[in-house]
Design a protein around this motif. Structure first.
Motif, short mmCIF file in Angstrom:
data_model
loop_
_atom_site.label_atom_id
_atom_site.label_comp_id
_atom_site.label_asym_id
_atom_site.label_seq_id
_atom_site.Cartn_x
_atom_site.Cartn_y
_atom_site.Cartn_z
N LYS A 1 82.48 -110.68 -1.12
CA LYS A 1 83.32 -110.46 0.07
C LYS A 1 84.24 -109.24 -0.15
O LYS A 1 84.96 -109.17 -1.12
N GLY A 2 84.15 -108.29 0.77
CA GLY A 2 85.00 -107.09 0.69
C GLY A 2 84.50 -106.02 -0.26
O GLY A 2 85.12 -104.97 -0.40
N VAL A 3 83.39 -106.30 -0.94
CA VAL A 3 82.86 -105.31 -1.90
C VAL A 3 81.98 -104.30 -1.14
O VAL A 3 81.04 -104.70 -0.46
N PRO A 4 82.31 -103.00 -1.24
CA PRO A 4 81.47 -102.03 -0.53
C PRO A 4 80.06 -101.95 -1.12
O PRO A 4 79.89 -101.94 -2.34
N ILE A 5 79.09 -101.94 -0.21
CA ILE A 5 77.68 -101.84 -0.62
C ILE A 5 77.14 -100.52 -0.08
O ILE A 5 77.26 -100.23 1.12
N VAL A 6 76.57 -99.73 -0.97
CA VAL A 6 76.00 -98.44 -0.57
C VAL A 6 74.51 -98.44 -0.90
O VAL A 6 74.12 -98.78 -2.02
N MET A 7 73.70 -98.09 0.09
CA MET A 7 72.26 -98.03 -0.14
C MET A 7 71.89 -96.65 -0.69
O MET A 7 72.36 -95.63 -0.18
N ILE A 8 71.07 -96.65 -1.73
CA ILE A 8 70.57 -95.37 -2.28
C ILE A 8 69.05 -95.45 -2.21
O ILE A 8 68.44 -96.24 -2.92
N THR A 9 68.44 -94.64 -1.36
CA THR A 9 67.03 -94.85 -1.10
C THR A 9 66.32 -93.60 -0.60
O THR A 9 66.96 -92.67 -0.10
N GLY B 1 65.35 -92.53 7.13
CA GLY B 1 65.16 -92.38 8.57
C GLY B 1 66.27 -93.09 9.32
O GLY B 1 66.91 -94.01 8.79
N GLU B 2 66.50 -92.65 10.56
CA GLU B 2 67.61 -93.20 11.35
C GLU B 2 67.51 -94.73 11.48
O GLU B 2 68.50 -95.44 11.37
N ALA B 3 66.28 -95.21 11.67
CA ALA B 3 66.10 -96.65 11.85
C ALA B 3 66.55 -97.42 10.61
O ALA B 3 67.19 -98.47 10.73
N HIS B 4 66.22 -96.90 9.44
CA HIS B 4 66.62 -97.57 8.20
C HIS B 4 68.14 -97.54 8.02
O HIS B 4 68.74 -98.50 7.56
N VAL B 5 68.75 -96.40 8.36
CA VAL B 5 70.21 -96.28 8.23
C VAL B 5 70.89 -97.30 9.14
O VAL B 5 71.77 -98.05 8.70
N VAL B 6 70.45 -97.36 10.38
CA VAL B 6 71.04 -98.29 11.35
C VAL B 6 70.86 -99.73 10.87
O VAL B 6 71.79 -100.54 10.90
N TYR C 1 75.38 -94.87 2.83
CA TYR C 1 73.97 -94.58 2.69
C TYR C 1 73.81 -93.25 1.94
O TYR C 1 74.40 -92.25 2.33
N ILE C 2 73.04 -93.24 0.89
CA ILE C 2 72.79 -91.99 0.14
C ILE C 2 71.28 -91.83 0.00
O ILE C 2 70.58 -92.75 -0.41
N ARG C 3 70.80 -90.65 0.37
CA ARG C 3 69.36 -90.41 0.31
C ARG C 3 68.97 -89.87 -1.06
O ARG C 3 69.65 -89.01 -1.60
N LYS C 4 67.87 -90.40 -1.61
CA LYS C 4 67.30 -89.83 -2.84
C LYS C 4 66.42 -88.65 -2.43
O LYS C 4 65.65 -88.81 -1.46
N PRO C 5 66.42 -87.53 -3.09
CA PRO C 5 67.24 -87.20 -4.26
C PRO C 5 68.68 -86.89 -3.85
O PRO C 5 68.93 -86.49 -2.72
#
Lengths: 189, 126
Positions: free
Chosen positions: B79-87, B91-96, B106-110
Motif C-alpha cells: 500500500k502506497g508503494v510506487p510501482i514502475v513498469m519497465i518493459t 504501446g499506448e494500450a499497454h501504458v494505459v 512507465y519506462i521503456r526498454k532500452p
C-alpha cells in the motif's frame, strides 16, 4: 547437396517457427497499403535503428556499419522472438561466441567470465529489446503487434525454418569489430 | 531521501542487474535490493517485506507484471508503494492498461540511467 551433407543435415535439430495473426478475421492494417519495396526499406531502417539504440543504451557500445551482403545460415548463438498481430513473423539475432560473451559481460558490467546461462539470458533480452524498439518505430502502421518471449539456441547444428511466405529483411552490423546479424521474416497478412 | 529498499521483478537475471546498476548510476542510494523472476515470486516477497519502490517487467512467465500490479492492491505491505513498469511493451494500450491497474510510472526498454532518474525520483518525492 551431396549425400554426406544430406546425412549431416538429417541429424540436425530442426526449429520451425510460425506466427499467425491474432487479429479479427478480415482485419487489415496500414501495412497492407504499403508497397512492398517501401515496406522493405522501412523495416530495414527501423531494424537498424532499433539495434543501434539497444546496443548504445544497454550494452554501452555503438554498433558499426557492415557491408556484408551474405548472412550465415546459423551462428554460435541465435536468439529469436515471434511477432503476432498486425505484424506477424520471426526476428532473429545471431552472433559468434566471442561477441556473445562480450555483449553479456558489458550488459552485466563485468570483465570476468560470464556463465552460458547469463549469455543466453543477455542475448534473449537483446532480441526482445530490438523487437520492442522495432515495433515501436512502426506503431503508425502496425498498431497492434505483440511479442512472444525470446528463445535462444546455442550451437550451430540446427536448421531454422521460419514458416513465413512474405518478406525477409536482413541487417548486419559490427560489434567491437565482429559481425552480428539480424533477420526479420514477415508474413504477408 | 532515505536509502531505498527496492524490489526488481524481471524474468531476465541480466536485466535485473542492469536495473539495479542503473538505479545506482542515477544517483539513488540503495539500501537493499530484492529480486523476483515473476509475479508470483514478487507477491510472495511482498507478503513478507516492505519496500520503497517496485520496478517490474510486464511480459513474464507464470504471472505477468499487469496481474502482479493488480494483485498487489490487496497486499498490505504494497500500500502506497510506487510501482514502475519497465518493459519493451511501450504501446499506448499497454501504458494505459498498466496505469489503470495501479502502476505509477512507465519506462521503456532500452533505457538510460537518466530516464530512470527522471521517472523515479519525482515518484519517491511525491
Amino acid at each position: 547437396m551431396d549425400s554426406e551433407q544430406k546425412d549431416d543435415s538429417s541429424k540436425r535439430v530442426q526449429l520451425i517457427f510460425s506466427a499467425k495473426s491474432s487479429g479479427p478475421a478480415g482485419s487489415s492494417s496500414k501495412l497492407d497499403e504499403l508497397p512492398r519495396e517501401e515496406m522493405a526499406q522501412r523495416f530495414t531502417q527501423s531494424l537498424d535503428n532499433a539495434a543501434s539504440e539497444v546496443f548504445t543504451m544497454m550494452v554501452g557500445t555503438p554498433l558499426g556499419p557492415s557491408d556484408q551482403a551474405i548472412h550465415p545460415r546459423v551462428a554460435d548463438y541465435t536468439a529469436m522472438i515471434g511477432l503476432a498481430g498486425d505484424l506477424c513473423g520471426v526476428l532473429s539475432f545471431r552472433c559468434g561466441n566471442n561477441s556473445a560473451l562480450l555483449i553479456a559481460g558489458k550488459m552485466l558490467g563485468t570483465d570476468e567470465h560470464v556463465s552460458d546461462e547469463c549469455v543466453r539470458d543477455a542475448l534473449g533480452e537483446i532480441c526482445n529489446m530490438v523487437a520492442g524498439s522495432f515495433k515501436g518505430q512502426l506503431s503508425d502502421i502496425a498498431e497492434k503487434c505483440m511479442l512472444s518471449v525470446p528463445t535462444v539456441v546455442s550451437g550451430k547444428d540446427y536448421y531454422l525454418y521460419p514458416l513465413v511466405d512474405g518478406l525477409r529483411i536482413q541487417v548486419s552490423k559490427t560489434f567491437e569489430g565482429s559481425l552480428i546479424w539480424m533477420t526479420l521474416d514477415v508474413h504477408n497478412n | 531521501m532515505n536509502a531505498l529498499r527496492v524490489l526488481i521483478v524481471d524474468d531476465s537475471s541480466v536485466m535485473r542487474k542492469i536495473v539495479d546498476r542503473s538505479l545506482r548510476q542515477a544517483g539513488l542510494e540503495i539500501k537493499e535490493v530484492f529480486e523476483a523472476s515473476n509475479g508470483v515470486e514478487a507477491l510472495a516477497r511482498m507478503q513478507q517485506t516492505r519496500v520503497d519502490l517496485i520496478l517490474s517487467d510486464i511480459n513474464m512467465p507464470t504471472m505477468d507484471g499487469l496481474e502482479l500490479v493488480h494483485q498487489l492492491q490487496a497486499v498490505e505491505n504494497a500500500k502506497g508503494v510506487p510501482i514502475v513498469m519497465i518493459t519493451t511493451e511501450a504501446g499506448e494500450a499497454h501504458v494505459v492498461q498498466a496505469l489503470s491497474c495501479g502502476a505509477r510510472g512507465y519506462i521503456r526498454k532500452p533505457f538510460s540511467p537518466d530516464q530512470i532518474k527522471e521517472r523515479i525520483i519525482p515518484l519517491l518525492q511525491g
